[in-house]
Design a protein around this motif. Structure first.
Motif, PDB file in Angstrom:
ATOM      1  N   LYS A  69     -20.012 -22.826 -38.004  1.00 57.55           N
ATOM      2  CA  LYS A  69     -20.250 -22.339 -39.361  1.00 57.55           C
ATOM      3  C   LYS A  69     -21.105 -23.332 -40.139  1.00 57.55           C
ATOM      4  O   LYS A  69     -21.086 -24.533 -39.879  1.00 57.55           O
ATOM      5  CB  LYS A  69     -18.927 -22.111 -40.098  1.00 57.55           C
ATOM      6  CG  LYS A  69     -18.111 -20.949 -39.572  1.00 57.55           C
ATOM      7  CD  LYS A  69     -16.827 -20.787 -40.387  1.00 57.55           C
ATOM      8  CE  LYS A  69     -15.994 -19.622 -39.894  1.00 57.55           C
ATOM      9  NZ  LYS A  69     -14.730 -19.469 -40.679  1.00 57.55           N
ATOM     10  N   ARG A  72     -22.987 -22.192 -47.257  1.00 60.05           N
ATOM     11  CA  ARG A  72     -23.865 -21.203 -47.881  1.00 60.05           C
ATOM     12  C   ARG A  72     -24.857 -21.854 -48.837  1.00 60.05           C
ATOM     13  O   ARG A  72     -25.922 -21.297 -49.110  1.00 60.05           O
ATOM     14  CB  ARG A  72     -23.022 -20.184 -48.649  1.00 60.05           C
ATOM     15  CG  ARG A  72     -22.078 -19.363 -47.783  1.00 60.05           C
ATOM     16  CD  ARG A  72     -22.784 -18.217 -47.141  1.00 60.05           C
ATOM     17  NE  ARG A  72     -21.856 -17.317 -46.449  1.00 60.05           N
ATOM     18  CZ  ARG A  72     -22.194 -16.108 -46.026  1.00 60.05           C
ATOM     19  NH1 ARG A  72     -23.417 -15.646 -46.214  1.00 60.05           N
ATOM     20  NH2 ARG A  72     -21.298 -15.353 -45.409  1.00 60.05           N
ATOM     21  N   ASP A 222      -9.974 -24.152 -46.543  1.00 61.04           N
ATOM     22  CA  ASP A 222     -10.761 -22.941 -46.773  1.00 61.04           C
ATOM     23  C   ASP A 222     -10.954 -22.690 -48.266  1.00 61.04           C
ATOM     24  O   ASP A 222     -12.067 -22.390 -48.726  1.00 61.04           O
ATOM     25  CB  ASP A 222     -10.080 -21.729 -46.140  1.00 61.04           C
ATOM     26  CG  ASP A 222     -10.276 -21.653 -44.630  1.00 61.04           C
ATOM     27  OD1 ASP A 222     -11.074 -22.437 -44.094  1.00 61.04           O
ATOM     28  OD2 ASP A 222      -9.615 -20.798 -43.996  1.00 61.04           O
ATOM     29  N   ARG A 223      -9.884 -22.800 -49.020  1.00 58.92           N
ATOM     30  CA  ARG A 223      -9.979 -22.536 -50.458  1.00 58.92           C
ATOM     31  C   ARG A 223     -10.851 -23.586 -51.160  1.00 58.92           C
ATOM     32  O   ARG A 223     -11.559 -23.267 -52.125  1.00 58.92           O
ATOM     33  CB  ARG A 223      -8.587 -22.477 -51.077  1.00 58.92           C
ATOM     34  CG  ARG A 223      -7.791 -21.220 -50.694  1.00 58.92           C
ATOM     35  CD  ARG A 223      -6.467 -21.174 -51.423  1.00 58.92           C
ATOM     36  NE  ARG A 223      -5.662 -20.015 -51.058  1.00 58.92           N
ATOM     37  CZ  ARG A 223      -5.728 -18.815 -51.647  1.00 58.92           C
ATOM     38  NH1 ARG A 223      -6.595 -18.630 -52.652  1.00 58.92           N
ATOM     39  NH2 ARG A 223      -4.958 -17.825 -51.263  1.00 58.92           N
ATOM     40  N   VAL A 226     -14.472 -22.620 -50.538  1.00 57.39           N
ATOM     41  CA  VAL A 226     -14.851 -21.495 -51.402  1.00 57.39           C
ATOM     42  C   VAL A 226     -15.005 -21.963 -52.848  1.00 57.39           C
ATOM     43  O   VAL A 226     -15.970 -21.617 -53.545  1.00 57.39           O
ATOM     44  CB  VAL A 226     -13.824 -20.351 -51.293  1.00 57.39           C
ATOM     45  CG1 VAL A 226     -14.102 -19.271 -52.338  1.00 57.39           C
ATOM     46  CG2 VAL A 226     -13.854 -19.741 -49.893  1.00 57.39           C
ATOM     47  N   ASP A 232     -18.480 -18.386 -48.930  1.00 55.80           N
ATOM     48  CA  ASP A 232     -18.145 -17.218 -49.728  1.00 55.80           C
ATOM     49  C   ASP A 232     -16.728 -16.775 -49.374  1.00 55.80           C
ATOM     50  O   ASP A 232     -16.245 -17.060 -48.267  1.00 55.80           O
ATOM     51  CB  ASP A 232     -19.123 -16.074 -49.438  1.00 55.80           C
ATOM     52  CG  ASP A 232     -20.503 -16.339 -50.011  1.00 55.80           C
ATOM     53  OD1 ASP A 232     -20.627 -17.206 -50.907  1.00 55.80           O
ATOM     54  OD2 ASP A 232     -21.464 -15.689 -49.557  1.00 55.80           O
ATOM     55  N   PRO A 233     -16.046 -16.074 -50.278  1.00 51.39           N
ATOM     56  CA  PRO A 233     -14.681 -15.639 -49.972  1.00 51.39           C
ATOM     57  C   PRO A 233     -14.563 -14.871 -48.663  1.00 51.39           C
ATOM     58  O   PRO A 233     -13.575 -15.024 -47.935  1.00 51.39           O
ATOM     59  CB  PRO A 233     -14.310 -14.779 -51.176  1.00 51.39           C
ATOM     60  CG  PRO A 233     -15.110 -15.351 -52.301  1.00 51.39           C
ATOM     61  CD  PRO A 233     -16.413 -15.758 -51.674  1.00 51.39           C
ATOM     62  N   GLN A 234     -15.569 -14.054 -48.329  1.00 51.86           N
ATOM     63  CA  GLN A 234     -15.476 -13.265 -47.092  1.00 51.86           C
ATOM     64  C   GLN A 234     -15.599 -14.118 -45.831  1.00 51.86           C
ATOM     65  O   GLN A 234     -15.358 -13.634 -44.730  1.00 51.86           O
ATOM     66  CB  GLN A 234     -16.537 -12.161 -47.067  1.00 51.86           C
ATOM     67  CG  GLN A 234     -17.969 -12.663 -47.058  1.00 51.86           C
ATOM     68  CD  GLN A 234     -18.591 -12.724 -48.439  1.00 51.86           C
ATOM     69  OE1 GLN A 234     -17.874 -12.873 -49.429  1.00 51.86           O
ATOM     70  NE2 GLN A 234     -19.893 -12.580 -48.514  1.00 51.86           N
ATOM     71  N   ASP A 235     -15.942 -15.390 -46.002  1.00 46.87           N
ATOM     72  CA  ASP A 235     -16.055 -16.291 -44.848  1.00 46.87           C
ATOM     73  C   ASP A 235     -14.706 -16.819 -44.379  1.00 46.87           C
ATOM     74  O   ASP A 235     -14.629 -17.462 -43.326  1.00 46.87           O
ATOM     75  CB  ASP A 235     -16.950 -17.486 -45.185  1.00 46.87           C
ATOM     76  CG  ASP A 235     -18.388 -17.088 -45.487  1.00 46.87           C
ATOM     77  OD1 ASP A 235     -18.850 -16.089 -44.906  1.00 46.87           O
ATOM     78  OD2 ASP A 235     -19.032 -17.778 -46.295  1.00 46.87           O
ATOM     79  N   PRO A 237     -10.221 -16.265 -43.963  1.00 48.46           N
ATOM     80  CA  PRO A 237      -9.238 -15.200 -43.763  1.00 48.46           C
ATOM     81  C   PRO A 237      -8.769 -14.590 -45.082  1.00 48.46           C
ATOM     82  O   PRO A 237      -8.729 -15.264 -46.115  1.00 48.46           O
ATOM     83  CB  PRO A 237      -8.086 -15.921 -43.042  1.00 48.46           C
ATOM     84  CG  PRO A 237      -8.724 -17.100 -42.388  1.00 48.46           C
ATOM     85  CD  PRO A 237      -9.829 -17.529 -43.305  1.00 48.46           C
ATOM     86  N   ALA A 238      -8.397 -13.315 -45.033  1.00 45.66           N
ATOM     87  CA  ALA A 238      -7.991 -12.600 -46.243  1.00 45.66           C
ATOM     88  C   ALA A 238      -6.861 -13.314 -46.971  1.00 45.66           C
ATOM     89  O   ALA A 238      -6.841 -13.372 -48.210  1.00 45.66           O
ATOM     90  CB  ALA A 238      -7.576 -11.174 -45.880  1.00 45.66           C
ATOM     91  N   ARG A 241      -7.993 -15.992 -49.374  1.00 44.78           N
ATOM     92  CA  ARG A 241      -8.737 -15.628 -50.574  1.00 44.78           C
ATOM     93  C   ARG A 241      -7.914 -14.754 -51.522  1.00 44.78           C
ATOM     94  O   ARG A 241      -8.388 -14.385 -52.594  1.00 44.78           O
ATOM     95  CB  ARG A 241     -10.051 -14.940 -50.217  1.00 44.78           C
ATOM     96  CG  ARG A 241      -9.937 -13.661 -49.415  1.00 44.78           C
ATOM     97  CD  ARG A 241     -11.327 -13.056 -49.184  1.00 44.78           C
ATOM     98  NE  ARG A 241     -11.269 -11.780 -48.511  1.00 44.78           N
ATOM     99  CZ  ARG A 241     -11.377 -11.599 -47.200  1.00 44.78           C
ATOM    100  NH1 ARG A 241     -11.574 -12.653 -46.414  1.00 44.78           N
ATOM    101  NH2 ARG A 241     -11.329 -10.395 -46.667  1.00 44.78           N
TER     102      ARG A 241
END
Length: 321
Positions: A69, A72, A222-223, A226, A232-235, A237-238, A241
């Motif tokens: 990865k 962005r 992850d948070r 973001v 981005d949030p879609q990068d 896991p649900a 986010r």
């Protein structure tokens, strides 16, 4: 494998990854890699194994680097700090690899970095420092000796709390001024300057070797990415986010530093205990009582056998939440 804890033994449920493949990096600092998006944005850094026996951060960074990865926007630097101590990690004796010569998270004040003293940890900190000077936002991933709820340490400035709230997890944000024994990387230079927008956080994800510590570190990582615009949030896991639960801010009002060689708590405190009454004796320091200064005093990260000059426990109270 198990390691002795104050109330028993904490099993080593995590496996230290082989990070040798990240030695070369691309920053001229071994084990530090910068991923450049090619577009404008902040320089964000996430570090792990500032203490060599704290495995969760190494696992998280190793997995992200292997994923391929990219950020962005801006630049994302991932770094493994105290590799010398980490290499000595042995699950049969997991407490022995915290550091080689000295605690690497107590050397980040300018006088120490610019001084004449030498150690394995100081040499490594001095090598990392020029890169750290270019960072806008830092997350330093740690874990704790005891199985207590995770904490986000935000320093003493409002900007740290604001960044911790933007990250959204864990539920407890701790504001404090650090340790008498020396400055943490989170407290380095501009990060501790209220007039400078650059900010840093220190995550305490849970017990060092508990399986449950790893998902806490992954979510906070992850948070954080973001929140800082790296992903981005879609990068992510649900679950990482979704709206997090409410947070509370615990203000450390006093760090109890051991003065004598015989500092002992009166009970088997792990951390996060709330002592209801002011004046309650919680420890003795060479026979002198240590008491709580106010009602509902929260004990933060008590140390089982602090040496003179080391932090024995921090005392805090909820100020928001």
């Amino acid at each position: 494998m198990t390691a002795s804890g104050p109330s028993g033994s904490w099993p080593v449920e995590l496996q230290a990854p082989d990070i040798e493949r990240w030695r070369a990096g691309n920053t001229r600092i071994p084990f530090f890699t910068t991923l450049d998006s090619g577009t404008d944005g902040p320089h964000v850094m996430v570090t792990a194994i500032t203490h060599g026996n704290e495995l969760c951060g190494a696992i998280v960074l190793d997995a992200f680097l292997a994923s391929g990865k990219r950020p962005r926007a801006g630049r994302l630097t991932l770094g493994f700090c105290n590799v010398a101590a980490y290499r000595s990690f042995d699950p049969a004796y997991p407490t022995l690899s915290r550091f080689v010569d000295e605690d690497m998270n107590r050397v980040w004040d300018r006088s120490t970095l610019d001084g004449r003293r030498s150690s394995v940890e100081l040499a490594r900190a001095r090598a990392i420092r020029p890169l750290l000077d270019t960072v806008d936002m830092l997350l330093d991933i740690h874990s704790m000796a005891n199985p207590v709820p995770p904490l986000m340490l935000a320093g003493s400035c409002d900007k740290g709390v604001a960044l911790a709230r933007k990250v959204g997890t864990p539920a407890s944000i701790v504001t404090d001024a650090g340790h008498a024994a020396g400055a943490r990387m989170r407290d380095y230079g501009v990060f501790n300057d209220p007039s400078d927008p650059r900010a840093a956080l220190l995550l305490e994800a849970g017990q060092h070797w508990a399986a449950g510590t790893l998902p806490v570190a992954r979510e906070a990582f992850d948070r954080f990415l973001v929140a800082t615009g790296m992903l981005d949030p879609q990068d992510v896991p649900a679950a990482h986010r979704a709206a997090p639960p409410p947070q509370e801010v615990i203000q450390v009002t006093e760090a109890i530093t051991a003065r004598g060689r015989n500092f002992a708590f009166v009970a088997d405190y792990l951390g996060a205990e709330k002592i209801e009454r002011a004046g309650t004796v919680i420890a003795h320091d060479d026979g002198e009582p240590v008491v709580t200064p106010y009602d509902n005093c929260i004990l933060i990260m008590p140390s089982r056998a602090p040496a003179p000059g080391q932090t024995a426990v921090r005392l805090g109270r909820i100020v928001d939440g």
